[in-house]
Scaffold this motif. Sequence first.
Motif, PDB file in Angstrom:
ATOM      1  N   ASN A 234       0.843  -1.187   0.000  1.00  0.00           N
ATOM      2  CA  ASN A 234       0.000   0.000   0.000  1.00  0.00           C
ATOM      3  C   ASN A 234       0.885   1.246   0.000  1.00  0.00           C
ATOM      4  OD1 ASN A 234       0.712   0.778   2.678  1.00  0.00           O
ATOM      5  ND2 ASN A 234      -0.947  -0.426   3.570  1.00  0.00           N
ATOM      6  N   PRO A 235       0.329   2.416  -0.280  1.00  0.00           N
ATOM      7  CA  PRO A 235       1.160   3.620  -0.417  1.00  0.00           C
ATOM      8  C   PRO A 235       2.019   3.938   0.802  1.00  0.00           C
ATOM      9  CG  PRO A 235      -1.008   4.015  -1.348  1.00  0.00           C
ATOM     10  CD  PRO A 235      -1.072   2.671  -0.675  1.00  0.00           C
ATOM     11  N   LYS A 236       1.498   3.756   2.003  1.00  0.00           N
ATOM     12  CA  LYS A 236       2.276   4.068   3.206  1.00  0.00           C
ATOM     13  C   LYS A 236       3.474   3.141   3.337  1.00  0.00           C
ATOM     14  CE  LYS A 236       2.066   4.286   8.258  1.00  0.00           C
ATOM     15  NZ  LYS A 236       1.212   4.104   9.477  1.00  0.00           N
TER      16      LYS A 236
ATOM     17  N   GLN B  61       3.878  -5.442   5.559  1.00  0.00           N
ATOM     18  CA  GLN B  61       2.615  -5.201   4.876  1.00  0.00           C
ATOM     19  C   GLN B  61       1.662  -6.364   5.167  1.00  0.00           C
ATOM     20  OE1 GLN B  61       1.204  -2.683   2.390  1.00  0.00           O
ATOM     21  NE2 GLN B  61      -0.360  -3.861   3.469  1.00  0.00           N
TER      22      GLN B  61
ATOM     23  N   THR C 123      -1.677  -8.502   4.521  1.00  0.00           N
ATOM     24  CA  THR C 123      -2.329  -8.779   3.252  1.00  0.00           C
ATOM     25  C   THR C 123      -3.648  -9.526   3.430  1.00  0.00           C
ATOM     26  OG1 THR C 123      -1.291 -10.938   2.906  1.00  0.00           O
ATOM     27  CG2 THR C 123      -0.042  -9.005   2.183  1.00  0.00           C
ATOM     28  N   ARG C 124      -4.423  -9.490   2.371  1.00  0.00           N
ATOM     29  CA  ARG C 124      -5.581 -10.364   2.279  1.00  0.00           C
ATOM     30  C   ARG C 124      -5.096 -11.760   1.894  1.00  0.00           C
ATOM     31  NH1 ARG C 124      -6.791  -5.589  -0.330  1.00  0.00           N
ATOM     32  NH2 ARG C 124      -8.384  -4.315   0.710  1.00  0.00           N
TER      33      ARG C 124
ATOM     34  N   SER D  13      -3.050  -9.586  -1.767  1.00  0.00           N
ATOM     35  CA  SER D  13      -3.218  -8.161  -2.061  1.00  0.00           C
ATOM     36  C   SER D  13      -3.101  -7.375  -0.754  1.00  0.00           C
ATOM     37  CB  SER D  13      -4.571  -7.905  -2.722  1.00  0.00           C
ATOM     38  OG  SER D  13      -5.642  -8.295  -1.866  1.00  0.00           O
ATOM     39  N   PRO D  14      -2.603  -6.126  -0.811  1.00  0.00           N
ATOM     40  CA  PRO D  14      -2.299  -5.388   0.420  1.00  0.00           C
ATOM     41  C   PRO D  14      -3.547  -4.890   1.150  1.00  0.00           C
ATOM     42  CG  PRO D  14      -1.911  -4.001  -1.490  1.00  0.00           C
ATOM     43  CD  PRO D  14      -2.228  -5.372  -2.021  1.00  0.00           C
ATOM     44  N   ARG D  15      -3.500  -5.005   2.456  1.00  0.00           N
ATOM     45  CA  ARG D  15      -4.502  -4.361   3.297  1.00  0.00           C
ATOM     46  C   ARG D  15      -4.039  -2.928   3.595  1.00  0.00           C
ATOM     47  NH1 ARG D  15      -8.208  -8.011   5.408  1.00  0.00           N
ATOM     48  NH2 ARG D  15      -7.570 -10.204   5.398  1.00  0.00           N
ATOM     49  N   ARG D  16      -4.879  -2.162   4.255  1.00  0.00           N
ATOM     50  CA  ARG D  16      -4.526  -0.789   4.587  1.00  0.00           C
ATOM     51  C   ARG D  16      -3.513  -0.729   5.721  1.00  0.00           C
ATOM     52  NH1 ARG D  16      -9.783   2.764   5.464  1.00  0.00           N
ATOM     53  NH2 ARG D  16      -8.130   4.313   5.731  1.00  0.00           N
ATOM     54  N   PHE D  17      -3.470  -1.780   6.548  1.00  0.00           N
ATOM     55  CA  PHE D  17      -2.642  -1.740   7.755  1.00  0.00           C
ATOM     56  C   PHE D  17      -1.239  -2.239   7.467  1.00  0.00           C
ATOM     57  CE2 PHE D  17      -1.308  -3.789  11.854  1.00  0.00           C
ATOM     58  CZ  PHE D  17      -1.080  -2.602  12.535  1.00  0.00           C
ATOM     59  N   CYS D  18      -0.237  -1.558   8.037  1.00  0.00           N
ATOM     60  CA  CYS D  18       1.151  -2.002   7.938  1.00  0.00           C
ATOM     61  C   CYS D  18       1.897  -1.551   9.191  1.00  0.00           C
ATOM     62  CB  CYS D  18       1.824  -1.438   6.685  1.00  0.00           C
ATOM     63  SG  CYS D  18       1.975   0.357   6.664  1.00  0.00           S
TER      64      CYS D  18
END
Length: 401
Positions: free
Chosen positions: A193-195, A342, A344-345, A349-354
């Motif tokens: 994800n972007p962060k 990161q 993931t689901r 695929s990335p989740r919002r949380f990291c």
Amino acid sequence: MNARRETGTATAHRVVILGAGYAGMAAAVQLAARVKRHGRVRVTVVNAQERFTERMRLHMTATGQPLAELSVPELLEGTGARFVRGWVTAVDADARTVRIDDDQALPYDTLVYGLGGVADTSAVPGAEDHAYTLSGAQDAELLADRLARLGGGTVVVVGSGLTGVESAAEIAERYPRLSVVLLGGQEPGAAMNPKARAHLHAALDRLGVKVRAGVEVVKVLPDAVELAGGESVAADAVLWTGGTRTSPLAAAAGLAVDERGRIVTDDALRSVSHPEVYAIGDAAAIRQGYGVMHGTCQGGMPTGVHAALSIDRVLRGRQPKPFRFGYYHTPVSLGRGDAVVQFTRPDDSPRRFCLTGRAAVRYKETVTASPWPTYGRMKKMPASGAFWPRGGRFTRTRGTK
């Protein structure tokens, strides 16, 4: 169970496990711990080295950092499993034998194939001759020796995947006198994800790693790499992390394999062409609802455990259960004092949380150190290894529930 009979005397069912990596060790410990109580199954583990290779720490080995000496035979002590040290040079699927070091034939009734992948240096001219790899501890030690002898210059890391990122960061941190260039077709952390991606790039920038994405290496020379388009990048050492390949042994044995040489399995991890052969880890093409699994430790160990559970069920006259696995994280070291995790689901695929920074470092170290104590627990409590995320709807294929 299907005990073989020779000259009227019941003999043990012979299970041979090829490879003592994360998946192979999980299969060996899990199966041996489950069957030792009745003694009608003989488990043999074949590996080229007695030392267990911590593949998740090879970037540390490559930078001269000492690691713990982990012994495969010591871990197998008390399980009843036998260890054979040697290189697997051939598999005869029709005769059900494995050839070790060309001069020893090892028969099997059930085979667990866990010979994982190595760096693919075959596709680009010069990579085999001039690039270092992290295919094993000895390869990493060769790079460590080279880096220690460099008073200055440039190290080029080819491949912007996670292995390349971890390696580039580690080299830059340990050897600030060296210039580190990371080359790859995709942006590092592209699947994050972007962060998480921003933190990864900031860490590489802080360490002085020069990143060049969207480039293709077409040739490796003794002192440079050539890019598509004719440009050359000077290099005093080249580390190749641009993809992996599997051993050709499975295809040579006549087992059904995919385009990458991985053994194609059914939902119980048995070869679709030879059901007495189970394939695990990087050696297996295992289809889930989201597609074919890619090789990671988080997925490799569950495949080993599930193969052991399947073998145990078949030997007890029961049907094996389908294997299901969902991804849950991507932890990445960025030197010793930084990391990003990161979450993931199940389909990766990335989740919002990291996690980033010191919290991510602690998380990553916990994950990296977990396999060995997990094996130890399985020796005493086999069921403790049979828990992992099944992935829900993401992993369902037609016909599974």
